[in-house]
Design a protein around this motif. Sequence first.
Motif, PDB file in Angstrom:
ATOM      1  N   ASN A 249      -0.470  -8.634  -0.062  1.00 52.84           N
ATOM      2  CA  ASN A 249       0.183  -7.606  -0.858  1.00 52.84           C
ATOM      3  C   ASN A 249       1.442  -8.160  -1.519  1.00 52.84           C
ATOM      4  O   ASN A 249       2.181  -8.934  -0.913  1.00 52.84           O
ATOM      5  CB  ASN A 249       0.582  -6.406   0.016  1.00 52.84           C
ATOM      6  CG  ASN A 249      -0.617  -5.685   0.597  1.00 52.84           C
ATOM      7  OD1 ASN A 249      -1.385  -6.253   1.360  1.00 52.84           O
ATOM      8  ND2 ASN A 249      -0.794  -4.432   0.242  1.00 52.84           N
ATOM      9  N   SER A 250       1.699  -7.757  -2.746  1.00 54.97           N
ATOM     10  CA  SER A 250       2.923  -8.157  -3.428  1.00 54.97           C
ATOM     11  C   SER A 250       4.105  -7.425  -2.804  1.00 54.97           C
ATOM     12  O   SER A 250       3.942  -6.418  -2.103  1.00 54.97           O
ATOM     13  CB  SER A 250       2.845  -7.810  -4.918  1.00 54.97           C
ATOM     14  OG  SER A 250       2.849  -6.400  -5.097  1.00 54.97           O
ATOM     15  N   TRP A 251       5.301  -7.906  -3.089  1.00 57.63           N
ATOM     16  CA  TRP A 251       6.489  -7.251  -2.550  1.00 57.63           C
ATOM     17  C   TRP A 251       6.648  -5.844  -3.122  1.00 57.63           C
ATOM     18  O   TRP A 251       7.112  -4.938  -2.415  1.00 57.63           O
ATOM     19  CB  TRP A 251       7.734  -8.092  -2.831  1.00 57.63           C
ATOM     20  CG  TRP A 251       7.809  -9.298  -1.951  1.00 57.63           C
ATOM     21  CD1 TRP A 251       7.635 -10.597  -2.320  1.00 57.63           C
ATOM     22  CD2 TRP A 251       8.041  -9.314  -0.542  1.00 57.63           C
ATOM     23  NE1 TRP A 251       7.749 -11.429  -1.234  1.00 57.63           N
ATOM     24  CE2 TRP A 251       8.009 -10.677  -0.126  1.00 57.63           C
ATOM     25  CE3 TRP A 251       8.279  -8.335   0.418  1.00 57.63           C
ATOM     26  CZ2 TRP A 251       8.201 -11.054   1.203  1.00 57.63           C
ATOM     27  CZ3 TRP A 251       8.476  -8.710   1.748  1.00 57.63           C
ATOM     28  CH2 TRP A 251       8.438 -10.048   2.121  1.00 57.63           C
TER      29      TRP A 251
END
Length: 507
Positions: A318-320
């Motif tokens: 997951n991206s930040w």
Amino acid sequence: MQEVVIGVDGGTTAVKAVAFDLHGKILATHHEAVPVQYGDNGEAEQDMNQIWEAVATCLREVAGEVKDSKIVGIGLTGQGDGAWLIDEAGEPVRPAANWLDGRAAKRVKQWDEDGRAAKVLEVTGTTTFGGLFPVLIEELAATQPEVVARAATHLNCKDWIRFKLTGERLTDYTEASRSFLDVRTTDGFSEQLAKDLGLEEYARLLPQIRRADGKAMPLSEEAARETGIPAGTPVGVGMIDVAVTGMGLGALENGDSWLILGTTAFVGTLLPSVSERRSDLSMVLATGNDKQVLEFMAPMTGTPNLDWIRKVLGLEENSWSELEKRARMSKPGASGVVYLPYASPGGERAPFLDTNASASWAGMSLTSSTEDILRSVYEGVAFSLVECINTLQIHSDLVVSGGGFRSDLICEILADATGQTVVRQDAPEAGARGAAVLALVSAGRFDTVEEASEALRTSLETFEPDPVKYEMYKKSHEVFVKTRQALQPVWPEMRELRRSGGERSEA
């Protein structure tokens, strides 16, 4: 021909080079990862030659992107503390033990008990912790005497980089403050302190001190071949990373304050002299500007907490921004889940000192969600900063920098938890920008740091506090502090269990 200045930032987990035009616009940037090797007894070490090779690669890449421009200077900054030892020939005698190193935890306790820590605090203005040079050199001399005997000079990270660029062995006032500099007079290293600590023979390792904006040194022929930058290019003196960031943020005058959230955290304010410091639990750096000092707290509760929870929850894909969306699904206060962010192997050093400090969760139940756990980590990191802000009596807007503050959620939590406006620089790389500011003065391109800082300054954005959330966080923060105080007595036993568990798994 367009003029550019390059700022080099030797961080703990990555080094970078950033090219700016003389209006502060970022023209090119490149970073290289540099690993930290952790040991079972609190060791945290780095290969000094690997760091230099990474810096040379960064400079070569950035120089290639601005090849039609004139490079008017190279500025330097980097992680502070630790023991970075080289021999007469300029070769490292061992890997650098960096600021995260916790192998000397028992020695720190001993210094607290026998009065040596009080001597360090009196003269240098700093609290003693495992990664501080005087403590580490005593530890290394006791455990690796043959290796230490070969050492000729101690150079902190940015000083090591400058040595590789120019061949000069020197440091600045901010780095000198982390060893034996008397910050009350700023006249130089204190022979008396070295004697009081029983470390007279290691005072020989300390290099000459220069002003951070002092006269630049020419890039050597050898470094020119490795970096692709013309020999003779001016290389500045620079500052330790936490201090140089103020140059990049325009925080130069007494009373100016700023915060950093990276691998470690930082909350600091400039004072006219050490006599005006607000807390005996803080650290102090001489800036070289008369008797001015930077009083600060540097909790070891930085972004590794966020990296760690991302991995533990299996959210590495997951991206930040996606992580923040999930954390926002939990309300302020994380449904009662409290996270103590003391995950560093070296324990904690601000706003309290405890080499046994440990990370943990409290207040969880079967109803606690992944989102609650995730948000609690963001809040725990912010709460650690709030304590430092309160201790240093900072009541003005909170000017922030560092990779962790690229998170809108962290900025919002900090604003809501303090009731103060958070001001964030739009452009990144405040550390490299500050190094570039000093380099422009060292190279004679600007007469003063104020002029250079104004030229490279960038725009800002603000986060205003929510009065309702402020009241909620006030209660949450009280529980956070009480939770830590309740668990602190068993931290030594927790750490011992971790050590014995590690030994069993290896067997």
